[in-house]
Motif scaffolding. Structure first.
Motif, PDB file in Angstrom:
ATOM      1  N   CYS A 463       0.829  -1.209   0.000  1.00  0.00           N
ATOM      2  CA  CYS A 463       0.000   0.000   0.000  1.00  0.00           C
ATOM      3  C   CYS A 463       0.864   1.261   0.000  1.00  0.00           C
ATOM      4  O   CYS A 463       1.897   1.318   0.683  1.00  0.00           O
ATOM      5  N   PHE A 464       0.416   2.260  -0.740  1.00  0.00           N
ATOM      6  CA  PHE A 464       1.125   3.533  -0.843  1.00  0.00           C
ATOM      7  C   PHE A 464       0.137   4.684  -0.779  1.00  0.00           C
ATOM      8  O   PHE A 464      -1.029   4.543  -1.173  1.00  0.00           O
ATOM      9  N   LEU A 465       0.623   5.835  -0.319  1.00  0.00           N
ATOM     10  CA  LEU A 465      -0.111   7.091  -0.386  1.00  0.00           C
ATOM     11  C   LEU A 465       0.651   8.059  -1.272  1.00  0.00           C
ATOM     12  O   LEU A 465       1.890   8.103  -1.258  1.00  0.00           O
ATOM     13  N   LYS A 466      -0.098   8.826  -2.040  1.00  0.00           N
ATOM     14  CA  LYS A 466       0.459   9.905  -2.857  1.00  0.00           C
ATOM     15  C   LYS A 466      -0.125  11.223  -2.364  1.00  0.00           C
ATOM     16  O   LYS A 466      -1.338  11.368  -2.239  1.00  0.00           O
ATOM     17  N   TYR A 467       0.742  12.185  -2.086  1.00  0.00           N
ATOM     18  CA  TYR A 467       0.327  13.485  -1.585  1.00  0.00           C
ATOM     19  C   TYR A 467       0.564  14.542  -2.664  1.00  0.00           C
ATOM     20  O   TYR A 467       1.641  14.586  -3.267  1.00  0.00           O
ATOM     21  N   THR A 468      -0.423  15.389  -2.869  1.00  0.00           N
ATOM     22  CA  THR A 468      -0.280  16.501  -3.803  1.00  0.00           C
ATOM     23  C   THR A 468      -0.684  17.779  -3.081  1.00  0.00           C
ATOM     24  O   THR A 468      -1.782  17.856  -2.523  1.00  0.00           O
ATOM     25  N   ILE A 469       0.200  18.764  -3.076  1.00  0.00           N
ATOM     26  CA  ILE A 469      -0.102  20.055  -2.473  1.00  0.00           C
ATOM     27  C   ILE A 469      -0.280  21.086  -3.577  1.00  0.00           C
ATOM     28  O   ILE A 469       0.503  21.133  -4.540  1.00  0.00           O
ATOM     29  N   ASN A 470      -1.329  21.876  -3.464  1.00  0.00           N
ATOM     30  CA  ASN A 470      -1.676  22.874  -4.476  1.00  0.00           C
ATOM     31  C   ASN A 470      -1.769  24.258  -3.850  1.00  0.00           C
ATOM     32  O   ASN A 470      -2.384  24.430  -2.789  1.00  0.00           O
ATOM     33  N   GLN A 471      -1.162  25.210  -4.511  1.00  0.00           N
ATOM     34  CA  GLN A 471      -1.291  26.614  -4.122  1.00  0.00           C
ATOM     35  C   GLN A 471      -1.400  27.445  -5.395  1.00  0.00           C
ATOM     36  O   GLN A 471      -0.463  27.529  -6.181  1.00  0.00           O
ATOM     37  N   SER A 472      -2.587  28.046  -5.591  1.00  0.00           N
ATOM     38  CA  SER A 472      -2.863  28.768  -6.843  1.00  0.00           C
ATOM     39  C   SER A 472      -2.603  27.822  -8.015  1.00  0.00           C
ATOM     40  O   SER A 472      -3.154  26.745  -8.072  1.00  0.00           O
ATOM     41  N   SER A 473      -1.715  28.190  -8.911  1.00  0.00           N
ATOM     42  CA  SER A 473      -1.441  27.349 -10.080  1.00  0.00           C
ATOM     43  C   SER A 473      -0.261  26.410  -9.869  1.00  0.00           C
ATOM     44  O   SER A 473       0.053  25.599 -10.735  1.00  0.00           O
ATOM     45  N   ALA A 474       0.389  26.496  -8.701  1.00  0.00           N
ATOM     46  CA  ALA A 474       1.550  25.650  -8.429  1.00  0.00           C
ATOM     47  C   ALA A 474       1.114  24.352  -7.764  1.00  0.00           C
ATOM     48  O   ALA A 474       0.130  24.307  -7.028  1.00  0.00           O
ATOM     49  N   SER A 475       1.903  23.296  -8.005  1.00  0.00           N
ATOM     50  CA  SER A 475       1.556  21.989  -7.461  1.00  0.00           C
ATOM     51  C   SER A 475       2.819  21.158  -7.299  1.00  0.00           C
ATOM     52  O   SER A 475       3.751  21.250  -8.102  1.00  0.00           O
ATOM     53  N   GLN A 476       2.858  20.352  -6.218  1.00  0.00           N
ATOM     54  CA  GLN A 476       3.944  19.403  -6.003  1.00  0.00           C
ATOM     55  C   GLN A 476       3.352  18.098  -5.503  1.00  0.00           C
ATOM     56  O   GLN A 476       2.405  18.092  -4.710  1.00  0.00           O
ATOM     57  N   SER A 477       3.898  16.956  -5.967  1.00  0.00           N
ATOM     58  CA  SER A 477       3.426  15.636  -5.546  1.00  0.00           C
ATOM     59  C   SER A 477       4.588  14.792  -5.063  1.00  0.00           C
ATOM     60  O   SER A 477       5.725  14.949  -5.520  1.00  0.00           O
ATOM     61  N   VAL A 478       4.293  13.883  -4.133  1.00  0.00           N
ATOM     62  CA  VAL A 478       5.292  12.929  -3.672  1.00  0.00           C
ATOM     63  C   VAL A 478       4.584  11.616  -3.344  1.00  0.00           C
ATOM     64  O   VAL A 478       3.453  11.609  -2.846  1.00  0.00           O
ATOM     65  N   ILE A 479       5.244  10.504  -3.647  1.00  0.00           N
ATOM     66  CA  ILE A 479       4.761   9.171  -3.308  1.00  0.00           C
ATOM     67  C   ILE A 479       5.655   8.615  -2.210  1.00  0.00           C
ATOM     68  O   ILE A 479       6.874   8.802  -2.226  1.00  0.00           O
ATOM     69  N   MET A 480       5.072   7.957  -1.238  1.00  0.00           N
ATOM     70  CA  MET A 480       5.850   7.318  -0.185  1.00  0.00           C
ATOM     71  C   MET A 480       6.945   6.446  -0.787  1.00  0.00           C
ATOM     72  O   MET A 480       6.750   5.797  -1.810  1.00  0.00           O
ATOM     73  N   SER A 481       8.099   6.399  -0.125  1.00  0.00           N
ATOM     74  CA  SER A 481       9.214   5.618  -0.657  1.00  0.00           C
ATOM     75  C   SER A 481       9.142   4.151  -0.271  1.00  0.00           C
ATOM     76  O   SER A 481       9.804   3.315  -0.882  1.00  0.00           O
ATOM     77  N   ASN A 482       8.353   3.813   0.752  1.00  0.00           N
ATOM     78  CA  ASN A 482       8.201   2.421   1.184  1.00  0.00           C
ATOM     79  C   ASN A 482       6.734   2.089   1.378  1.00  0.00           C
ATOM     80  O   ASN A 482       5.923   2.953   1.723  1.00  0.00           O
ATOM     81  N   ALA A 483       6.387   0.846   1.163  1.00  0.00           N
ATOM     82  CA  ALA A 483       5.003   0.400   1.306  1.00  0.00           C
ATOM     83  C   ALA A 483       4.642   0.199   2.768  1.00  0.00           C
ATOM     84  O   ALA A 483       5.500  -0.025   3.619  1.00  0.00           O
ATOM     85  N   PHE A 484       3.339   0.266   3.059  1.00  0.00           N
ATOM     86  CA  PHE A 484       2.825  -0.157   4.349  1.00  0.00           C
ATOM     87  C   PHE A 484       1.798  -1.259   4.111  1.00  0.00           C
ATOM     88  O   PHE A 484       1.345  -1.481   2.984  1.00  0.00           O
TER      89      PHE A 484
END
Length: 579
Positions: A463-484
């Motif tokens: 199992c993995f989580l992907k996080y996406t942070i948004n501010q106005s038109s900017a965006s960054q995403s990261v996926i966990m490096s290890n499974a749970f």
């Protein structure tokens, strides 16, 4: 702050490093709106009014309510968004004690669990020793929902905590007593917080410091409990709402403060303890606690301890509160601690503590409640930073955790946000690996660092989580490096880099790593070898029973194979080195 990005096997791993000493600025605006006495209490940080900013909550110390001071009721210090100014709201007339924050009725608003020494009110808030105050999302209006919780007739309760002790998707309450006779209490949530059912009450011995924290110490998917008292001290949960002792290996009689956190990123919670003025860290291995690593930590004059990722590098750091101030020790995940910033401060007692990012710069800040002599005061220290970039980093789960299906968990993240509009966060979930497919579990939620999630009823260790942070038109995403894992907790979850590996594994923490790794040997005569991807042996060590710290600072960035072997068994695992 510099961002280092490593792309390995199509999985992006974000690492943030802070080479400079951490520095802090003290904030005073709004924090002196009430006066305090000199006793113990708890402070918790949470987004009480759903605006994305972390607020502070307490029910006060020995002077509450209004005993020669002005503190009283449920007190909320609302954050102005940058942590530089705070506005106080206080509601009710109730005794002093401790608090916990969570959503017990699944309405999306923060609720408060309270354990208190006195029940001054004749009805409503403050009329019971244990209570839950339901919030409406404003932080200025509360409704009592305490049917079944402890009423009166005892000395009192003190420090509660929320957690799903029976894995049914609802937050339950545990609470430590105020005195010797009142007992550690467990209450299960029934019907979304409208009723509470007593699950367990047990004696604890002398109560010294009023602290109670929940966490999974043995990574079996069930919540365990740690309390500051003489007998028991640490209790193993069985997933049904009852607990038994798991204190073997820890000091037998604590007059202690403690903190919990995953110091080696292996999925289970570890502990840091102040005992006789010294700070010692422990992890649970097999059926006992063993020391984890205490390099450079104070051996005298410590008053309290905290654990948190202070510099957004993915590793747990340690805060030592001593008579001369607060020192931040940077952790490397292998039990080595390096002093990385000090706040000069005269400290006689640390009565309350909350560690959270109050100004959205990605670095953990410090809310400190204590005294240099007599009466307590509340202080906030903000990390000093310039022009943070938009980034997000998983904090819990990080990988290798084990969870039970349908249980409720607090997803946590750290983020840095440039000045401007508030950011929002999207969280996606995959049970089939870091490549998806993905299901959105939270859409455009406030960027307050916490999301309360009821896990699906599945069985998967990928199992993995992907996080996406948004501010106005900017965006960054990261996926966990290890499974749970969810449900599948007998086989360690694979790493995101090495999902297909079928070789038997052993524990290397952290992984990825840069300078040191920790390896635990369960028996004597075990060797540890590191090989290149071409099969060339690079180095070899003989392991001692227990925790071993391996220096890998000579290795270049890349993928290596580690081997642990004895006379009859060989185990292998990949190691990723990132410089």
């Amino acid at each position: 702050m510099k961002k280092h990005l490593a792309i390995i096997s199509a999985l992006s791993l974000c690492f943030f490093t802070s080479k400079a000493q951490l520095t802090y600025t003290q904030i005073t605006s709004g924090l002196n709106a009430v006066s305090f006495e000199g006793g113990d209490t708890e402070f918790e940080a949470g987004d009480i009014d759903n605006d994305g900013d972390l607020d502070l909550v307490s029910i006060g110390d020995h002077g509450s309510p209004n005993v020669n001071v002005t503190e009283a009721g449920i007190m909320v210090w609302k954050n102005n968004g940058s942590g530089t100014s705070w506005t106080l709201t206080k509601i009710g007339n109730l005794g002093y004690g401790g608090v916990a924050l969570g959503d017990v009725n699944a309405d999306g608003n923060m609720d408060v669990a309270m354990g208190m020494h006195h029940n001054y009110a004749t009805s409503g808030l403050g009329s019971q020793m244990m209570e839950v105050a339901l919030g409406n999302g404003t932080g200025s209006s509360w409704t009592q929902s305490s049917t079944g919780l402890l009423g009166n007739g005892i000395w009192g309760m003190f420090a509660p905590d929320f957690g799903d002790v029976n894995n049914d998707g609802l937050l339950d309450i545990v609470c430590t007593p105020f005195s010797y006779d009142d007992g550690f209490r467990v209450y299960k949530n029934s019907n979304n917080g409208s009723n509470w059912i007593s699950s367990q009450a047990m004696g604890t011995g002398n109560i010294i410091n009023y602290t109670c924290k929940l966490g999974d110490f043995n990574n079996d998917g069930n919540i365990d409990a740690m309390i500051a008292c003489q007998a028991g001290s640490v209790y193993k949960g069985n997933g049904l709402g009852t607990f038994s002792s798991m204190k073997t290996g820890l000091p037998s009689d604590w007059t202690m403060k403690f903190a919990i956190g995953d110091m080696d990123n292996n999925g289970s919670k570890d502990v840091a303890i102040v005992s006789s003025g010294a700070i010692t860290t422990y992890k649970y291995v097999g059926t006992s606690w063993v020391t984890f690593g205490n390099t450079n930590l104070p051996t005298a004059n410590a008053k309290n301890v905290g654990l948190a990722d202070m510099d957004m590098d993915g590793f747990c750091d340690l805060l030592a509160f001593t008579s001369t101030g607060i020192t931040i020790y940077k952790g490397d995940g292998a039990g080595n601690w390096t002093a990385n910033g000090t706040i000069p401060l005269t400290i006689a007692y640390v009565r309350g503590l909350a560690l959270a990012d109050f100004d959205h710069d990605g670095y953990t800040d410090i809310a400190y409640f204590g005294t240099a002599s007599s009466n307590n005061s509340l202080k906030v220290f903000l990390h000093t930073v310039n022009n943070p970039s938009l980034n997000i980093l998983p904090d819990f789960p990080k990988g290798k955790e084990c969870f039970m299906p349908s249980s409720v968990q607090f997803i946590k993240w750290q983020s840095s946000v440039p000045s401007g509009p508030n950011a929002t966060v999207v969280i996606d979930f995959s049970s089939a690996g870091a490549g998806g497919p993905w299901t959105t579990i939270a859409t455009n939620i406030p960027n307050n660092g916490t999301y309360q999630w009821v896990l699906p009823n599945i069985s998967s260790n990928n199992c993995f989580l992907k996080y996406t942070i948004n501010q106005s038109s900017a965006s960054q995403s990261v996926i966990m490096s290890n499974a749970f894992g969810i449900g599948n907790c007998t086989t360690p979850p694979p790493t995101g880099i090495n999902e297909a590996e079928n070789n038997p594994e052993f524990g290397i923490f952290p992984n990825p790593a840069s300078s040191f790794v920790s390896v635990i040997a369960s028996e004597a005569k075990q060797s540890f070898n590191i090989y290149s991807v071409l099969g060339e042996k690079i180095d070899s060590w003989q392991l001692a029973v227990g925790n071993n710290t391996i220096d890998i600072s000579n290795l270049k960035s890349g993928i290596y194979f580690c081997e642990m072997k004895n006379e009859t068994l060989v185990k292998t695992q990949k190691l990723i080195v990132v410089k």
